[in-house]
Design an enzyme around this catalytic site. Sequence first.
Site, mmCIF file in Angstrom:
data_model
loop_
_atom_site.group_PDB
_atom_site.id
_atom_site.type_symbol
_atom_site.label_atom_id
_atom_site.label_comp_id
_atom_site.label_asym_id
_atom_site.label_seq_id
_atom_site.Cartn_x
_atom_site.Cartn_y
_atom_site.Cartn_z
ATOM 1 N N ASN A 53 -27.902 29.619 -2.193
ATOM 2 C CA ASN A 53 -27.814 29.393 -0.752
ATOM 3 C C ASN A 53 -26.495 29.897 -0.168
ATOM 4 O OD1 ASN A 53 -30.332 28.264 -0.395
ATOM 5 N ND2 ASN A 53 -29.625 26.167 -0.679
ATOM 6 N N HIS A 141 -37.606 18.865 6.626
ATOM 7 C CA HIS A 141 -36.905 18.653 5.363
ATOM 8 C C HIS A 141 -36.858 17.169 4.987
ATOM 9 C CE1 HIS A 141 -33.349 18.551 2.624
ATOM 10 N NE2 HIS A 141 -33.846 19.707 2.236
ATOM 11 N N GLU A 184 -37.001 22.203 12.775
ATOM 12 C CA GLU A 184 -36.057 23.137 12.164
ATOM 13 C C GLU A 184 -36.193 24.511 12.803
ATOM 14 O OE1 GLU A 184 -35.992 23.093 7.830
ATOM 15 O OE2 GLU A 184 -37.085 21.190 7.832
ATOM 16 N N SER A 188 -37.215 26.487 4.991
ATOM 17 C CA SER A 188 -36.616 27.127 3.825
ATOM 18 C C SER A 188 -37.597 27.529 2.737
ATOM 19 C CB SER A 188 -35.554 26.205 3.214
ATOM 20 O OG SER A 188 -36.142 24.998 2.760
ATOM 21 N N ASP A 213 -32.598 21.335 13.497
ATOM 22 C CA ASP A 213 -31.923 21.581 12.222
ATOM 23 C C ASP A 213 -31.774 23.091 12.053
ATOM 24 O OD1 ASP A 213 -31.797 22.363 9.439
ATOM 25 O OD2 ASP A 213 -32.263 20.312 8.880
ATOM 26 N N HIS A 216 -30.528 26.635 7.843
ATOM 27 C CA HIS A 216 -30.813 27.954 7.269
ATOM 28 C C HIS A 216 -30.669 29.063 8.309
ATOM 29 C CE1 HIS A 216 -32.193 26.487 3.348
ATOM 30 N NE2 HIS A 216 -32.705 25.482 4.013
ATOM 31 N N LYS A 247 -24.173 26.594 3.089
ATOM 32 C CA LYS A 247 -25.059 27.729 2.857
ATOM 33 C C LYS A 247 -24.355 29.010 3.304
ATOM 34 C CE LYS A 247 -29.369 25.167 2.569
ATOM 35 N NZ LYS A 247 -28.796 23.819 2.467
#
Length: 406
Positions: A53, A141, A184, A188, A213, A216, A247
């Site tokens: 990540n 998540h 999100e 992911s 979120d 990523h 990340k």
Amino acid sequence: MNYEAFFQAELDTLKDDGRYRIFAELERKAGAFPHAKHHHDGEVGDVTVWCSNDYLGMGQHPKVLEAMHETLDACGAGAGGTRNISGTTHAHVVLERELADLHGKEAALLFTSGYVSNWAALSTLASKLPNCVVLSDALNHASMIEGIRHSRAECLRFKHNDPEDLDRLLSGIDPSRPRLVAFESVYSMDGDIAPIADILDVCEKHGAMSYLDEVHGVGLYGPRGGGVAEREGLMDRITVIEGTLGKAFGVMGGYIAGSTAMCDFVRSFASGFIFTTALPPALAAGATASIRHLKESNAERNAHQDRVATVRRRLHGMGIPTIENPSHIIPVMVGDAKKCKMISDWLLENHGIYVQPINYPTVPVGTERLRLTPSPVHSDGDIDKLVRALSEIWSHCELARRSMAA
């Protein structure tokens, strides 16, 4: 009850199903990533990491290392306490200001990880807002799910990335009740990206708070690395933006950004913030250096997208099945837990290629996969080796290949 026998029986079941997780013991070397040393059974071998990540390799960037070394020498190892009791250092305050600026918000609040920031912020907001209803994307998540569950607020799940289903659910809720929509930007496991603008339209129609979120997305998207919402010009419409420092920024920690009052509210009531030791100042300084660099430099993002496109194109040319998506995540679909682990083990043992198998409960049974995350520091040679090895094991396992025209 024989507790030890129970523990062992459950572990044996995981192993029989091919879902038992074995951690690869890696030794990273600054300047060498994505190459690392692999320690196994008393031996040490060379590996190329394809599932990190640390998306941009910022964990070894000279500016980040220099900032951490300087702060470590100047301030010592730890923060010395919780943020409330002697643990708020100048490095923490500077980082929170940098994060607020990154997202165009009044304030930001730092946590020890992205998991903790989701858990603490969502549980606090949903539990403290009177009679709150949370509307959660079906593929959110685990950290978001746990935070919502801990709040004990009513929770309704809307279909993944489906603004129409969200609108339907919100229409059935008493408009006098507080409503919080959690989703999100980049998911992911499949690598798909949310229709953020459409979801925000629905939130605003119903007067609901929005919680995005961006773990990523931050660092990777947008002209300054503010995430997908920055790229699409939507940050000012979002109530809470949550992100990670572990990340694309290459360090450690999590955060939320939003209004001064909202951040202060979470700071004052979130047990996950109040009762835990603050991040070491050196980590905060390293994160600040990483964020500042990526605000000014697009070189890493451009190189990253080039490597992602190259790996996708090469895998497609070999007929290796992947999930097509607009993000940087490349899921290579296997569809069987035991074969997925076997392929991962074979790549590591025979080619020094490390990519962790992704099995249930992270993904549904029957969708097991290898999750590739190319970085700017993967060379053409690294890509050649990966593609050839995957093609070889695909033939060995007699796995289906996709049509070249697909």
